[in-house]
Design an enzyme around this catalytic site. Sequence first.
Site, PDB file in Angstrom:
ATOM      1  N   LYS A   1      17.167  -3.901 -37.445  1.00 25.73           N
ATOM      2  CA  LYS A   1      18.494  -3.652 -36.868  1.00 25.73           C
ATOM      3  C   LYS A   1      19.265  -2.813 -37.870  1.00 25.73           C
ATOM      4  CE  LYS A   1      21.959  -6.759 -36.610  1.00 25.73           C
ATOM      5  NZ  LYS A   1      22.794  -7.841 -36.071  1.00 25.73           N
TER       6      LYS A   1
ATOM      7  N   GLN B   1      33.458 -13.229 -32.663  1.00 24.93           N
ATOM      8  CA  GLN B   1      32.268 -14.090 -32.546  1.00 24.93           C
ATOM      9  C   GLN B   1      32.593 -15.490 -32.039  1.00 24.93           C
ATOM     10  OE1 GLN B   1      29.175 -12.896 -33.289  1.00 24.93           O
ATOM     11  NE2 GLN B   1      30.025 -10.945 -33.958  1.00 24.93           N
TER      12      GLN B   1
ATOM     13  N   ASN C   1      42.677 -21.551 -37.205  1.00 24.34           N
ATOM     14  CA  ASN C   1      42.386 -20.191 -37.671  1.00 24.34           C
ATOM     15  C   ASN C   1      43.439 -19.782 -38.694  1.00 24.34           C
ATOM     16  OD1 ASN C   1      40.646 -17.815 -37.305  1.00 24.34           O
ATOM     17  ND2 ASN C   1      42.569 -16.804 -36.784  1.00 24.34           N
TER      18      ASN C   1
ATOM     19  N   THR D   1      29.604 -16.536 -43.457  1.00 17.95           N
ATOM     20  CA  THR D   1      29.256 -15.938 -44.750  1.00 17.95           C
ATOM     21  C   THR D   1      27.893 -15.250 -44.674  1.00 17.95           C
ATOM     22  OG1 THR D   1      30.584 -17.555 -45.926  1.00 17.95           O
ATOM     23  CG2 THR D   1      28.877 -16.429 -47.197  1.00 17.95           C
TER      24      THR D   1
ATOM     25  N   LYS E   1      31.583 -13.737 -49.918  1.00 20.96           N
ATOM     26  CA  LYS E   1      32.260 -14.478 -48.838  1.00 20.96           C
ATOM     27  C   LYS E   1      32.059 -15.980 -49.031  1.00 20.96           C
ATOM     28  CE  LYS E   1      32.072 -11.395 -44.842  1.00 20.96           C
ATOM     29  NZ  LYS E   1      31.433 -11.318 -43.523  1.00 20.96           N
TER      30      LYS E   1
ATOM     31  N   GLY F   1      24.017 -20.310 -41.588  1.00 22.66           N
ATOM     32  CA  GLY F   1      23.456 -19.257 -40.735  1.00 22.66           C
ATOM     33  C   GLY F   1      23.778 -17.898 -41.332  1.00 22.66           C
TER      34      GLY F   1
HETATM   35  P1  NAD Z   1      36.643 -10.650 -36.468  1.00 28.59           P
HETATM   36  O1  NAD Z   1      37.099  -9.546 -37.361  1.00 28.59           O
HETATM   37  O2  NAD Z   1      36.740 -10.486 -34.993  1.00 28.59           O
HETATM   38  O3  NAD Z   1      37.441 -12.019 -36.834  1.00 28.59           O
HETATM   39  C1  NAD Z   1      37.574 -12.418 -38.185  1.00 28.59           C
HETATM   40  C2  NAD Z   1      37.891 -13.904 -38.292  1.00 28.59           C
HETATM   41  O4  NAD Z   1      37.988 -14.238 -39.694  1.00 28.59           O
HETATM   42  C3  NAD Z   1      39.216 -14.306 -37.704  1.00 28.59           C
HETATM   43  O5  NAD Z   1      39.153 -15.684 -37.367  1.00 28.59           O
HETATM   44  C4  NAD Z   1      40.187 -14.061 -38.870  1.00 28.59           C
HETATM   45  O6  NAD Z   1      41.379 -14.826 -38.731  1.00 28.59           O
HETATM   46  C5  NAD Z   1      39.352 -14.545 -40.030  1.00 28.59           C
HETATM   47  N1  NAD Z   1      39.644 -13.863 -41.289  1.00 28.59           N
HETATM   48  C6  NAD Z   1      39.710 -12.530 -41.508  1.00 28.59           C
HETATM   49  N2  NAD Z   1      39.946 -12.287 -42.814  1.00 28.59           N
HETATM   50  C7  NAD Z   1      40.022 -13.491 -43.431  1.00 28.59           C
HETATM   51  C8  NAD Z   1      40.253 -13.903 -44.763  1.00 28.59           C
HETATM   52  N3  NAD Z   1      40.420 -13.021 -45.747  1.00 28.59           N
HETATM   53  N4  NAD Z   1      40.256 -15.226 -45.025  1.00 28.59           N
HETATM   54  C9  NAD Z   1      40.061 -16.131 -44.053  1.00 28.59           C
HETATM   55  N5  NAD Z   1      39.816 -15.795 -42.775  1.00 28.59           N
HETATM   56  C10 NAD Z   1      39.810 -14.493 -42.460  1.00 28.59           C
HETATM   57  O7  NAD Z   1      35.169 -10.969 -36.927  1.00 28.59           O
HETATM   58  P2  NAD Z   1      33.979 -11.646 -36.091  1.00 28.59           P
HETATM   59  O8  NAD Z   1      33.221 -10.596 -35.387  1.00 28.59           O
HETATM   60  O9  NAD Z   1      34.488 -12.801 -35.310  1.00 28.59           O
HETATM   61  O10 NAD Z   1      33.052 -12.162 -37.285  1.00 28.59           O
HETATM   62  C11 NAD Z   1      33.458 -13.245 -38.096  1.00 28.59           C
HETATM   63  C12 NAD Z   1      32.568 -13.326 -39.308  1.00 28.59           C
HETATM   64  O11 NAD Z   1      31.247 -13.646 -38.903  1.00 28.59           O
HETATM   65  C13 NAD Z   1      32.466 -12.018 -40.089  1.00 28.59           C
HETATM   66  O12 NAD Z   1      32.666 -12.303 -41.457  1.00 28.59           O
HETATM   67  C14 NAD Z   1      31.065 -11.547 -39.830  1.00 28.59           C
HETATM   68  O13 NAD Z   1      30.541 -10.791 -40.901  1.00 28.59           O
HETATM   69  C15 NAD Z   1      30.336 -12.843 -39.641  1.00 28.59           C
HETATM   70  N6  NAD Z   1      29.098 -12.736 -38.856  1.00 28.59           N
HETATM   71  C16 NAD Z   1      28.035 -13.446 -39.271  1.00 28.59           C
HETATM   72  C17 NAD Z   1      26.847 -13.369 -38.571  1.00 28.59           C
HETATM   73  C18 NAD Z   1      25.658 -14.187 -38.998  1.00 28.59           C
HETATM   74  O14 NAD Z   1      24.564 -14.007 -38.485  1.00 28.59           O
HETATM   75  N7  NAD Z   1      25.824 -15.122 -39.896  1.00 28.59           N
HETATM   76  C19 NAD Z   1      26.741 -12.548 -37.438  1.00 28.59           C
HETATM   77  C20 NAD Z   1      27.865 -11.868 -37.010  1.00 28.59           C
HETATM   78  C21 NAD Z   1      29.054 -11.967 -37.732  1.00 28.59           C
END
Ligand code: NAD
Length: 320
Positions: free
Chosen positions: A67, A138, A159, A221, A226, A291
Amino acid sequence: MWVVPESEIAGLMTPEAAFEAVEAVFAAMARGDARNFPVVREAIGHEDALYGFKGGFDGAGMTLGLKAGGYWPNNQKRGLINHQSTVFLFDPDTGRVSAAVGGNLLTALRTAAASAVSSKYLAPQGARVLGMIGAGHQSAFQMRAAVRFGQFEKVIGWNPNPEMLSRLADTAAELGLPFEAVDLPQLGTEADVIISITSAFEPLLLDEHVTGPTHIAAMGTDTRGKQELDPALVARARLFTDEVAQSVSIGEFQHVAAQKTVSANDITALGHVILGNHPGRGDAEVTIFDGTGVGLQDLAVASAVVKLAKQQGKAIQIEI
Ligand code: NAD
């Protein structure tokens, strides 16, 4: 090669197919049939973007590929989601590219499927209250998968940016469940299963917040630096992950690994629980699934969606 456009994925991929694909590939990883390749993730110095590749080979499912994509934080201003990705599959017999598949929705579905699979094996008996930390893109997918594969009667959520909580309220309403916005101490006390899916760089959920039998799916994370959970909470929990090497380097457990309060030997790949080689929760009060998101998850759901697209005449064939 076959092309499955992003616009077709929603009509093709089901949460059940994503769940089955992710559960199967975690098991294949634990059997040693499938392996992820080292992740490349680079700040490109343009648009604050993080770009990279996650690849692997599943010798049981015969899926080879990667990917490519990443995180463009300014995309929302352009009416696009911040995560952008495409999955490329290759024929393991010849090395020829076999498919290009839109990866945005698939990423959300496979990430949600991973936490749902972790809850299937690790949630405490009779889990009825789901706690959501995070209300970004997400979070809705996470809630939908958790509710579909669990038996939750109520959702509570928190949140850091409260104005975003309407996403959680709306998603719970869509699922026919009551939703309550709470503070973290209440969330940690009441929730039986907690999903954290934020972009935090400092612990949000503290050790003293979490009481009683709880399963935590720590999904946010996925990069060095993170952090969503208090290291003291992690240190007292029974620990599981998708892939141990990723967990201690870019996942939630990177912090306890760096502090040396937890070693890689204390962390179990969820696939071993799926295979029945590990009892899972046992008598632990708190379990945590880290995860981190592995390339093989992406390849598994992409391969499933290519099959569905071909069956339904929605895949486009091109010569390359
Ligand atoms: P998004 O930008 O739509 O939402 C971000 C979320 O994190 C919101 O709830 C926001 O309030 C919060 N946030 C933003 N900055 C912050 C900070 N500095 N401190 C605390 N909270 C904060 O993002 P998303 O698409 O919902 O993704 C959320 C997270 O999930 C991202 O960090 C992304 O990298 C991670 N992710 C992980 C996987 C995995 O497989 N583990 C897959 C996809 C996304």
